[in-house]
Scaffold this active site. Structure first.
Site, PDB file in Angstrom:
ATOM      1  N   GLU A 264       0.890  -1.292  -0.117  1.00 55.18           N
ATOM      2  CA  GLU A 264      -0.085   0.111   0.122  1.00 55.18           C
ATOM      3  C   GLU A 264       0.871   1.284   0.117  1.00 55.18           C
ATOM      4  OE1 GLU A 264      -4.022  -1.794   2.455  1.00 55.18           O
ATOM      5  OE2 GLU A 264      -2.689  -0.005   3.567  1.00 55.18           O
ATOM      6  N   CYS A 265       0.545   2.129  -0.964  1.00 61.09           N
ATOM      7  CA  CYS A 265       1.141   3.455  -0.863  1.00 61.09           C
ATOM      8  C   CYS A 265       2.644   3.506  -0.960  1.00 61.09           C
ATOM      9  CB  CYS A 265       0.527   4.298  -0.016  1.00 61.09           C
ATOM     10  SG  CYS A 265       0.655   6.264   0.166  1.00 61.09           S
TER      11      CYS A 265
END
Length: 460
Positions: free
Chosen positions: A338-339
């Protein structure tokens, strides 16, 4: 006993009061549970240092009301006092149409009393008008008390206390003096991480001293101990879902999950990690910055968000770790990122006019930007991968000063709907998923099932 500390606005002093009160209560011998309204990762880091206990996020747009109640009461049972830190202004939430997603929404859902903190440095009677507006805007109110911030004298506080108590009937519990020694540094996504501040322990103790000096902590304990939070049995649904996930792990003879966690990759919800442990996942932590290779025996890897750009030089120089991750992926190991984790999987990260080599697992380039690229709540649909990974929709959020460009053809896995409309946000390459969306598992436990099946696909 439970309470929320909420602000009239962002910057009102919520975090200072919350951390100071948490440490003051801990110093008095109470076992304190920390919670954060909203999806913020940074504030709970300070809660953990102040209480020496986990801190849980309760994002009230992302997570259904019954799940919020379930999580709050499940965690609170282990503690003497629960303190929830609000987000933004008290009524600020998902939109201006209603209070959904706001601190007020969460306080009503949990039925807990609220202490409002407000900057009273340049007002007197106007403070009563502001409090009056807050308590009448959405009735019945959960607001039971007020504390003022940035007050330099007892005389000024007395004026504010008289105005508010006379015209609103809401009790004032004290004030906090301005003190530059407790200022928490900020950067583009909020406060600097707690563990990056070498003086953080001294600051937390100073916050506790400030609270004890001019806030009536004893009266708060006495008055707020009579609160009656929601207690009905709403746990059966989640109990059965968790049992089903536990059976899935057992059926597949366990799962050992490596989690990359250090100053570059630190954005993890305690509730997500706790849930993984509860269903039988064995978690092994490693540092993409400092460790030389990933741990042995991993079935899958989870890479959370954080600040890889601030540690890009260290990441680039740790070639053995990057090679270890590349080998894991090439041999069929499953990775979900994620991210910041997504950025780590690209070929390079461009920051301050310099390029830093990343793992290259997904390819492409990550670019840091001065302005926010996406910020806010989103609804993300993870598309079907195969018969074991049917499509699932989960609510999440994005907040990043970067974007990713991947030139070669890999499937766009995730459809996102947010305030800027519909777009694609997520990539699938063999047994690797990368996305900008941050997820809270209790938004939809079916997503955990999706993720576990994906991890089992990549078992090596």
């Amino acid at each position: 006993m439970g309470m929320m500390i909420a602000g009239v606005s962002s910057g009102a002093g919520k975090t200072t009061l919350t951390i100071g009160l948490m440490r003051a209560l801990t110093n008095r011998g109470f076992k304190v549970a920390g919670f954060k309204s909203g999806p913020d990762y940074i504030d709970p880091m300070f809660h953990r240092l102040a209480t020496k206990e986990p801190s849980y996020n309760l994002p009230s747009w992302m997570v259904p009301d019954n799940a919020l109640q379930h999580l709050y009461h499940k965690r609170s049972l282990q503690y003497d006092i629960s303190v929830v830190e609000g987000v933004m202004g008290y009524y600020d939430g998902h939109s201006t149409e209603n209070i959904v997603g706001s601190s007020a929404h969460l306080a009503q859902t949990l039925n807990i009393p609220v202490l409002i903190i407000m900057d009273g440095s340049s007002m007197a009677l106007t403070a009563a008008a502001i409090v009056k507006g807050l308590i009448t805007f959405d009735e019945p109110t959960q607001i039971k008390g007020v504390i003022f911030n940035r007050i330099r004298s007892e005389k000024h506080y007395t004026l504010l206390k008289s105005a508010v108590e006379t015209h609103t009937g809401i009790k004032c519990y004290g004030y906090i003096k301005p003190d530059e020694h407790v200022v928490l540094e900020s950067r583009h996504l909020g406060l600097v991480q707690a563990n990056e501040d070498e003086a953080i322990e001294k600051k937390i103790e100073k916050m506790a001293l400030l609270v004890e000096e001019t806030v009536d902590v004893s009266s708060i304990i006495q008055d707020f101990s009579n609160a009656n939070p929601v207690t009905e049995d709403i746990s059966n649904f989640y109990h059965h879902k968790i049992l089903a996930l536990t059976d899935l792990i057992k059926l597949n003879k366990g799962l050992t999950l490596g989690i990359g966690k250090d100053l570059a990759f630190s954005f993890y919800y305690d509730e997500n990690l706790k849930l993984l442990e509860e269903i039988g996942v064995k978690i092994v932590y490693f540092s993409p910055i400092y460790d030389t290779v990933i741990p042995k025996g991993l079935d899958a890897i989870l890479l959370g968000g954080g600040y890889p750009e601030l540690f890009a030089k260290e990441i680039e120089e740790n070639e053995s770790m990057k090679e270890s991750l590349r080998a894991f992926a090439l041999n069929g190991g499953a990775i979900y990122a994620e991210c910041g984790g997504l950025m780590y999987l690209t070929d390079e990260l461009v920051f301050d006019e310099r390029s830093y080599k990343m793992t290259g697992i997904l390819g492409g380039t990550s670019y840091m930007t001065k302005s926010l690229q996406n910020f806010g709540h989103v609804e993300a649909t993870f598309r079907e991968i195969d018969s074991m990974n049917e499509a699932v929709t989960i609510r999440g959020h994005e907040f990043h000063h970067s974007y990713v460009e991947i030139e070669h053809k890999i499937p766009q896995l995730i459809k996102v709907v947010g305030k800027n409309g519909e777009r694609q946000c997520g990539y699938l390459k063999d047994n690797v998923i990368g996305t900008y969306v941050h997820t809270h598992f209790y938004s939809n436990l079916d997503f955990v099932d999706y993720l576990m099946h994906f991890f089992f696909r990549g078992r090596i």
